[in-house]
Design a protein around this motif. Structure first.
Motif, PDB file in Angstrom:
ATOM      1  N   ALA A  18       0.813  -1.214   0.000  1.00  0.00           N
ATOM      2  CA  ALA A  18       0.000   0.000   0.000  1.00  0.00           C
ATOM      3  C   ALA A  18       0.850   1.268   0.000  1.00  0.00           C
ATOM      4  N   ALA A  19       2.056   1.198   0.559  1.00  0.00           N
ATOM      5  CA  ALA A  19       2.901   2.384   0.656  1.00  0.00           C
ATOM      6  C   ALA A  19       3.546   2.752  -0.671  1.00  0.00           C
ATOM      7  N   ALA A  20       3.587   1.822  -1.633  1.00  0.00           N
ATOM      8  CA  ALA A  20       4.350   2.071  -2.859  1.00  0.00           C
ATOM      9  C   ALA A  20       3.553   1.887  -4.140  1.00  0.00           C
ATOM     10  N   VAL A  21       2.467   1.117  -4.115  1.00  0.00           N
ATOM     11  CA  VAL A  21       1.817   0.723  -5.359  1.00  0.00           C
ATOM     12  C   VAL A  21       1.242   1.905  -6.128  1.00  0.00           C
ATOM     13  N   GLY A  88       5.645  -4.300  -7.198  1.00  0.00           N
ATOM     14  CA  GLY A  88       4.889  -3.145  -6.752  1.00  0.00           C
ATOM     15  C   GLY A  88       5.523  -2.383  -5.618  1.00  0.00           C
ATOM     16  N   ASP A  89       6.867  -2.461  -5.486  1.00  0.00           N
ATOM     17  CA  ASP A  89       7.540  -1.835  -4.348  1.00  0.00           C
ATOM     18  C   ASP A  89       8.245  -0.530  -4.698  1.00  0.00           C
ATOM     19  N   ALA A  90       8.074  -0.043  -5.936  1.00  0.00           N
ATOM     20  CA  ALA A  90       8.656   1.231  -6.388  1.00  0.00           C
ATOM     21  C   ALA A  90      10.178   1.240  -6.364  1.00  0.00           C
ATOM     22  N   THR A  91      10.801   0.082  -6.532  1.00  0.00           N
ATOM     23  CA  THR A  91      12.263   0.025  -6.595  1.00  0.00           C
ATOM     24  C   THR A  91      12.780   0.015  -8.026  1.00  0.00           C
ATOM     25  N   TYR A  92      11.914  -0.264  -8.994  1.00  0.00           N
ATOM     26  CA  TYR A  92      12.333  -0.326 -10.390  1.00  0.00           C
ATOM     27  C   TYR A  92      11.983   0.965 -11.119  1.00  0.00           C
ATOM     28  N   ASP A  93      12.743   1.263 -12.153  1.00  0.00           N
ATOM     29  CA  ASP A  93      12.641   2.529 -12.865  1.00  0.00           C
ATOM     30  C   ASP A  93      11.625   2.443 -13.999  1.00  0.00           C
ATOM     31  N   ALA A  94      10.464   3.071 -13.816  1.00  0.00           N
ATOM     32  CA  ALA A  94       9.429   3.046 -14.854  1.00  0.00           C
ATOM     33  C   ALA A  94       9.888   3.753 -16.118  1.00  0.00           C
ATOM     34  N   ALA A  95      10.718   4.774 -15.983  1.00  0.00           N
ATOM     35  CA  ALA A  95      11.163   5.537 -17.145  1.00  0.00           C
ATOM     36  C   ALA A  95      11.963   4.698 -18.136  1.00  0.00           C
ATOM     37  N   SER A  96      12.503   3.559 -17.680  1.00  0.00           N
ATOM     38  CA  SER A  96      13.263   2.679 -18.574  1.00  0.00           C
ATOM     39  C   SER A  96      12.365   1.819 -19.451  1.00  0.00           C
ATOM     40  N   ALA A  97      11.078   1.735 -19.120  1.00  0.00           N
ATOM     41  CA  ALA A  97      10.186   0.818 -19.823  1.00  0.00           C
ATOM     42  C   ALA A  97      10.087   1.083 -21.318  1.00  0.00           C
ATOM     43  N   PRO A  98       9.898   2.327 -21.784  1.00  0.00           N
ATOM     44  CA  PRO A  98       9.828   2.540 -23.242  1.00  0.00           C
ATOM     45  C   PRO A  98      11.085   2.085 -23.982  1.00  0.00           C
ATOM     46  N   ARG A  99      12.256   2.370 -23.408  1.00  0.00           N
ATOM     47  CA  ARG A  99      13.500   1.931 -24.050  1.00  0.00           C
ATOM     48  C   ARG A  99      13.604   0.410 -24.054  1.00  0.00           C
ATOM     49  N   MET A 100      13.177  -0.226 -22.991  1.00  0.00           N
ATOM     50  CA  MET A 100      13.228  -1.682 -22.920  1.00  0.00           C
ATOM     51  C   MET A 100      12.277  -2.304 -23.947  1.00  0.00           C
ATOM     52  N   GLU A 193      20.582  -2.528 -18.533  1.00  0.00           N
ATOM     53  CA  GLU A 193      20.788  -1.931 -17.218  1.00  0.00           C
ATOM     54  C   GLU A 193      19.691  -0.916 -16.918  1.00  0.00           C
ATOM     55  N   THR A 194      19.148  -1.003 -15.706  1.00  0.00           N
ATOM     56  CA  THR A 194      18.118  -0.070 -15.261  1.00  0.00           C
ATOM     57  C   THR A 194      18.415   0.343 -13.822  1.00  0.00           C
ATOM     58  N   PRO A 195      18.095   1.584 -13.455  1.00  0.00           N
ATOM     59  CA  PRO A 195      18.311   2.012 -12.069  1.00  0.00           C
ATOM     60  C   PRO A 195      17.457   1.197 -11.094  1.00  0.00           C
ATOM     61  N   TYR A 196      18.013   0.975  -9.921  1.00  0.00           N
ATOM     62  CA  TYR A 196      17.314   0.233  -8.877  1.00  0.00           C
ATOM     63  C   TYR A 196      17.369   1.065  -7.606  1.00  0.00           C
ATOM     64  N   TYR A 197      16.199   1.372  -7.045  1.00  0.00           N
ATOM     65  CA  TYR A 197      16.095   2.305  -5.933  1.00  0.00           C
ATOM     66  C   TYR A 197      15.734   1.588  -4.633  1.00  0.00           C
TER      67      TYR A 197
END
Length: 310
Positions: A18-21, A88-100, A193-197
């Protein structure tokens, strides 16, 4: 093939996120406006489902606990051309999705793995880093080098892969199974490679370094047994044969020198171990033929699905 004309599904398995989704849904909605976002709630005890629904995702439920069970249900239920699987933990970079996705389409891949590059030290705990390295090295030695981060939860799939992949695991070992399936069928795959937060405040990891590490290692061994049975049982046969010969040599030497067999129990044990060695090798030969047939069926199921853009 353009993103606007392609059916893209973002699949987000969630358990108490719930905190990240909401952040995850909003980020992927922004970078992939034409995509349909699905959140599968896996018996959360917090407000994950309500938060995800309020953020604009289509929320569904999977009652069988475990990420593998959720992924199985997702792959069976959702119809799309390209699938984005992300935690769903907001650790992966959504901005990388189009390039991927662009790389997946341009290179006609079936799976693209987001190789994690941690942005802060807290994002990737040392125990998880070491475990991932060991498991990746083991998988590479067994099935061949193709991945540097087999446990990444950020992956892009073609429809061909999703609709021909038989999900068998029920927990976090699903990433290992996905990787082994691609390696075994020699499917076109790649990493980016993608950022991991780090997780946002209030979000907690469900992983246990030792428990889940052993589960994944056990999964690799099971897959090795089922996908490489001749090597697996052949190696066991060689080990039993070596032990049997080692026990038998002193007995033969004594028999040749004195004409007697003084250690009859050892002789019986050696004989039994050699029989087990032969049976193990025989089992490996039979199962290797069965595995080849299963692999051919998997390939036929894969080829029955149209490739990207068709």
């Amino acid at each position: 093939m353009t993103l606007s004309s392609t059916r893209i599904a973002v699949l987000i398995p969630c358990f108490n996120e719930a905190a990240a989704v909401a952040t995850v849904v909003a980020d992927f909605r922004r970078v992939l406006p034409s995509a349909k976002i699905y959140v599968y709630d896996n018996n959360s005890s917090d407000r994950t489902a309500e938060v995800a629904r309020a953020a604009g995702a289509e929320v569904r439920r999977e009652r069988r606990q475990g990420k593998g069970n959720v992924v199985r249900r997702m792959f069976a239920d959702i119809e799309a051309d390209i699938y984005v699987l992300v935690d769903g933990d907001a650790t992966y970079d959504a901005a990388s999705a189009p390039r991927m996705i662009e790389k997946l389409v341009d290179e006609n891949l079936d799976m693209l793995v987001g190789q994690r590059v941690d942005q802060v030290q807290a994002a990737y705990r040392p125990g998880h880093r070491a475990g991932n390295w060991m498991l990746t090295a083991f998988l590479s030695n067994v099935f061949g080098q193709a991945f540097n981060d087999i446990l990444s939860g950020y992956r892009i799939f073609s429809r061909r892969f999703v609709k021909s992949f038989p999900v068998l695991s029920d927990g976090f070992e699903i990433e290992t199974e996905l990787s082994v399936h691609a390696l075994e069928l020699v499917l076109p795959v790649a990493e980016m490679e993608t950022p991991y937060y780090a997780r946002p405040e209030g979000s907690f990891s469900k992983l246990n370094t030792w428990r889940d590490g052993f589960r994944i290692l056990f999964t690799i061994l099971k897959l090795y047994r089922s996908e490489k049975p001749l090597r697996f049982f052949g190696l066991l046969g060689v080990v039993f044969a070596i032990v049997a010969i080692g026990l038998a040599i002193p007995i033969f030497v004594t028999y040749l020198e004195e004409g007697i067999v003084p250690r009859l129990p050892t002789a019986v044990l050696s004989t039994g171990l050699m029989i087990v060695a032969i049976l193990s090798l025989s089992a490996g030969l039979v199962l290797d033929t069965v595995t080849r047939g299963r692999r051919e069926m998997k390939l036929l199921a894969y080829l029955a699905q149209p490739p990207l853009g068709k």
